[in-house]
Design an enzyme around this catalytic site. Structure first.
Site, PDB file in Angstrom:
ATOM      1  N   CYS A 113       1.494   6.737  14.721  1.00 29.89           N
ATOM      2  CA  CYS A 113       2.585   6.356  13.886  1.00 29.89           C
ATOM      3  C   CYS A 113       3.914   7.148  14.005  1.00 29.89           C
ATOM      4  O   CYS A 113       5.094   6.535  13.857  1.00 29.89           O
ATOM      5  CB  CYS A 113       2.093   6.162  12.316  1.00 29.89           C
ATOM      6  SG  CYS A 113       1.158   5.040  12.088  1.00 29.89           S
ATOM      7  N   HIS A 252       9.205   6.531   7.498  1.00 31.58           N
ATOM      8  CA  HIS A 252       8.135   5.711   7.882  1.00 31.58           C
ATOM      9  C   HIS A 252       7.435   4.830   6.943  1.00 31.58           C
ATOM     10  O   HIS A 252       7.388   5.476   5.688  1.00 31.58           O
ATOM     11  CB  HIS A 252       7.048   6.599   8.645  1.00 31.58           C
ATOM     12  CG  HIS A 252       5.788   6.028   8.936  1.00 31.58           C
ATOM     13  ND1 HIS A 252       5.707   4.754   9.895  1.00 31.58           N
ATOM     14  CD2 HIS A 252       4.424   6.166   8.656  1.00 31.58           C
ATOM     15  CE1 HIS A 252       4.504   4.546   9.970  1.00 31.58           C
ATOM     16  NE2 HIS A 252       3.698   5.358   9.224  1.00 31.58           N
ATOM     17  N   ASN A 282       2.671  -1.138   7.174  1.00 28.45           N
ATOM     18  CA  ASN A 282       2.870  -0.157   8.182  1.00 28.45           C
ATOM     19  C   ASN A 282       2.633  -0.725   9.614  1.00 28.45           C
ATOM     20  O   ASN A 282       1.736  -1.036  10.147  1.00 28.45           O
ATOM     21  CB  ASN A 282       1.502   0.803   7.965  1.00 28.45           C
ATOM     22  CG  ASN A 282       1.877   2.095   8.703  1.00 28.45           C
ATOM     23  OD1 ASN A 282       2.769   2.063   9.764  1.00 28.45           O
ATOM     24  ND2 ASN A 282       1.065   3.038   8.438  1.00 28.45           N
TER      25      ASN A 282
HETATM   26  O1  UT7 Z   1       0.539   5.808   9.260  1.00 26.95           O
HETATM   27  C1  UT7 Z   1      -0.656   6.477   8.677  1.00 26.95           C
HETATM   28  C2  UT7 Z   1      -1.542   5.470   8.174  1.00 26.95           C
HETATM   29  N1  UT7 Z   1      -2.506   5.682   7.042  1.00 26.95           N
HETATM   30  C3  UT7 Z   1      -1.830   5.771   5.688  1.00 26.95           C
HETATM   31  O2  UT7 Z   1      -0.710   5.886   5.476  1.00 26.95           O
HETATM   32  C4  UT7 Z   1      -2.922   5.849   4.580  1.00 26.95           C
HETATM   33  C5  UT7 Z   1      -2.510   6.800   3.638  1.00 26.95           C
HETATM   34  N2  UT7 Z   1      -3.426   6.600   2.521  1.00 26.95           N
HETATM   35  C6  UT7 Z   1      -3.303   5.720   1.611  1.00 26.95           C
HETATM   36  O3  UT7 Z   1      -1.964   4.961   1.568  1.00 26.95           O
HETATM   37  C7  UT7 Z   1      -4.091   5.592   0.422  1.00 26.95           C
HETATM   38  O4  UT7 Z   1      -4.782   6.807   0.489  1.00 26.95           O
HETATM   39  C8  UT7 Z   1      -4.602   4.256   0.257  1.00 26.95           C
HETATM   40  C9  UT7 Z   1      -3.942   3.010  -0.200  1.00 26.95           C
HETATM   41  C10 UT7 Z   1      -5.438   4.066   1.669  1.00 26.95           C
HETATM   42  C11 UT7 Z   1      -5.958   4.277  -0.779  1.00 26.95           C
HETATM   43  O5  UT7 Z   1      -5.238   4.816  -2.103  1.00 26.95           O
HETATM   44  P1  UT7 Z   1      -5.964   5.922  -2.850  1.00 26.95           P
HETATM   45  O6  UT7 Z   1      -5.250   5.693  -4.402  1.00 26.95           O
HETATM   46  O7  UT7 Z   1      -5.955   7.049  -2.142  1.00 26.95           O
HETATM   47  O8  UT7 Z   1      -7.375   5.200  -3.026  1.00 26.95           O
HETATM   48  P2  UT7 Z   1      -8.659   5.705  -2.703  1.00 26.95           P
HETATM   49  O9  UT7 Z   1      -8.811   6.008  -1.374  1.00 26.95           O
HETATM   50  O10 UT7 Z   1      -8.969   7.196  -3.640  1.00 26.95           O
HETATM   51  O11 UT7 Z   1      -9.939   4.802  -3.300  1.00 26.95           O
HETATM   52  C12 UT7 Z   1      -9.910   4.319  -4.530  1.00 26.95           C
HETATM   53  C13 UT7 Z   1     -10.837   3.316  -4.865  1.00 26.95           C
HETATM   54  C14 UT7 Z   1     -12.178   3.695  -4.001  1.00 26.95           C
HETATM   55  O12 UT7 Z   1     -13.198   2.883  -4.811  1.00 26.95           O
HETATM   56  P3  UT7 Z   1     -14.265   3.979  -5.541  1.00 26.95           P
HETATM   57  O13 UT7 Z   1     -14.985   4.911  -4.311  1.00 26.95           O
HETATM   58  O14 UT7 Z   1     -13.238   4.744  -6.473  1.00 26.95           O
HETATM   59  O15 UT7 Z   1     -15.007   3.028  -6.117  1.00 26.95           O
HETATM   60  C15 UT7 Z   1     -11.893   2.653  -2.880  1.00 26.95           C
HETATM   61  O16 UT7 Z   1     -13.120   2.094  -2.118  1.00 26.95           O
HETATM   62  O17 UT7 Z   1     -10.103   2.170  -4.419  1.00 26.95           O
HETATM   63  C16 UT7 Z   1     -11.102   1.543  -3.511  1.00 26.95           C
HETATM   64  N3  UT7 Z   1     -10.336   0.864  -2.497  1.00 26.95           N
HETATM   65  C17 UT7 Z   1     -10.153  -0.699  -2.640  1.00 26.95           C
HETATM   66  N4  UT7 Z   1      -9.999  -1.313  -3.707  1.00 26.95           N
HETATM   67  C18 UT7 Z   1      -9.580  -2.539  -3.605  1.00 26.95           C
HETATM   68  C19 UT7 Z   1     -10.019   1.065  -1.086  1.00 26.95           C
HETATM   69  N5  UT7 Z   1      -9.309   0.300  -0.464  1.00 26.95           N
HETATM   70  C20 UT7 Z   1      -9.270  -0.662  -1.223  1.00 26.95           C
HETATM   71  C21 UT7 Z   1      -8.770  -2.192  -1.245  1.00 26.95           C
HETATM   72  N6  UT7 Z   1      -9.006  -3.040  -2.401  1.00 26.95           N
HETATM   73  N7  UT7 Z   1      -7.966  -2.719  -0.313  1.00 26.95           N
END
Ligand code: UT7
Length: 336
Positions: A113, A252, A282
């Site tokens: 990215c 970004h 993104n």
């Molecule tokens: O350019 C680089 C590209 N990458 C990024 O920018 C990603 C950077 N990371 C993020 O933006 C965040 O980490 C996310 C938006 C991907 C996730 O947010 P988070 O607050 O870090 O959530 P998490 O990964 O800690 O997940 C919390 C829960 C999990 O469930 P459990 O294990 O607590 O039951 C995930 O499985 O949210 C769940 N989850 C979702 N739930 C509904 C993950 N994706 C989703 C979804 N919808 N799309």
């Protein structure tokens, strides 16, 4: 001193819109979850006939028109991308062909990215050293071709698009006043596309012809929150400026919470931060140049302003700089 002013800009996003409600039909997610965790409401997806090259060309043509230059004036094309349509030829060479930029050298840069920022900084060095006076820089990614639309952890985040700028030599401070580049290869495993294990697996699965993105979201999130602020602060210091001198932040667009953290780190109020993540998600390498185009169009960035640009991505990589917006005093060189 010689600077690399931005004298033209252009962008392209596909017409097809994929909303959070559409995604609710595809994976176990909700509009509420996506908006509260990321700020994203919709993203654009390329049509079957569109390619990374076609999007790059559309943005590049606009940038050349805006700069008032013919493609024959371009001496170098640098394209930032990690989702090229093929390994070879590069997208830069495809843009070269499509524009008829017969005099130009051409190469791609892959820093995930962060690719556009790496390309912009590399291109700026060619202009500042005097090797070239007119350079086209493109950021493009067709993420939808590399996303697993059954993986809710990634499919809600990414969209497709392209952005481009023309750099021209200037005798007055313009373009990048500072440049920060960084990488941490030891953490590369948290965000990958086509690692050997996955490729070996896919070799036997004919219905999945391409590798797809894999991500440890929370690891990437922690890294991004730290590095976006630190890199922005370093760019300001390297330019010999203070936080008070900064007129706008164009970061970004990965996640609203990451953007907010970066702004807080350099003490910039929300109204000075350009945000469009809600409309495009993104778009990876296209994210910063699309923001520059829209921010200029809305009068959010204007000639003479100091604009912090900052990005992060897989690799892991990051890059930042302070841009002095506007043409400066462009050196008009005779085209042979
Ligand atoms: O350019 C680089 C590209 N990458 C990024 O920018 C990603 C950077 N990371 C993020 O933006 C965040 O980490 C996310 C938006 C991907 C996730 O947010 P988070 O607050 O870090 O959530 P998490 O990964 O800690 O997940 C919390 C829960 C999990 O469930 P459990 O294990 O607590 O039951 C995930 O499985 O949210 C769940 N989850 C979702 N739930 C509904 C993950 N994706 C989703 C979804 N919808 N799309």
């Amino acid at each position: 001193m010689r600077y690399a002013a931005i004298t033209g800009w252009g962008m392209h996003v596909p017409e097809r819109v994929l909303t959070n409600n559409d995604l609710e039909e595809m994976v176990a997610t909700s509009d509420d979850w996506i908006v509260s965790r990321t700020g994203i409401r919709e993203r654009r997806l390329a049509a079957p006939h569109e390619t990374a090259t076609s999007m790059a060309v559309a943005a590049a043509k606009q940038a050349c028109d805006r700069a008032g230059i013919a493609p024959q004036a371009i001496e170098l094309i640098v394209v930032g991308t990690f989702t090229a349509d093929q390994q070879m030829p590069s997208i830069a060479c495809e843009v070269h062909r499509e524009l008829g930029a017969a005099r130009a050298a051409a190469f791609d840069v892959n820093a995930a990215c962060t690719s556009f920022m790496y390309a912009l900084i590399a291109a700026t060095q060619f202009v500042r050293t005097g090797m070239y006076s007119t350079v086209l820089v493109v950021g493009v990614d067709i993420n939808s071709r590399f996303i697993d639309y059954t993986d809710r952890g990634t499919c809600v985040l990414f969209g497709d698009g392209a952005g481009a700028v023309v750099l021209q030599a200037s005798e007055e401070p313009a373009g990048l006043l500072s440049s920060v580049l960084g990488a941490d290869g030891s953490a590369g495993h948290v965000l990958t596309l086509g690692d050997p294990e996955q490729l070996a697996h896919l070799n036997g699965v004919s219905e999945m012809p391409r590798p797809y993105m894999k991500m440890n979201g929370s690891e990437v999130f922690r890294f991004a929150v730290r590095i976006m602020g630190d890199a922005a602060a370093e760019a300001i210091e390297q330019a010999g400026l203070t936080y008070q001198d900064i007129d706008a932040l164009v970061p970004h667009q990965a996640n609203m919470r990451i953007i907010d953290a970066a702004a807080r780190r350099i003490a910039l109020p929300r109204e000075k931060v350009w945000v469009n993540v809600e409309r495009y998600g993104n778009t990876s390498s296209a994210s910063v140049p699309i923001c520059l185009v829209e921010a200029e169009r809305e009068g959010f960035i204007r000639d003479g302003m100091n604009v912090v640009v900052v990005a992060f991505g897989g690799g892991l990589t990051w890059a930042s700089g302070v841009l002095r917006w506007g043409p400066g005093s462009v050196v008009r060189e005779r085209i042979a």
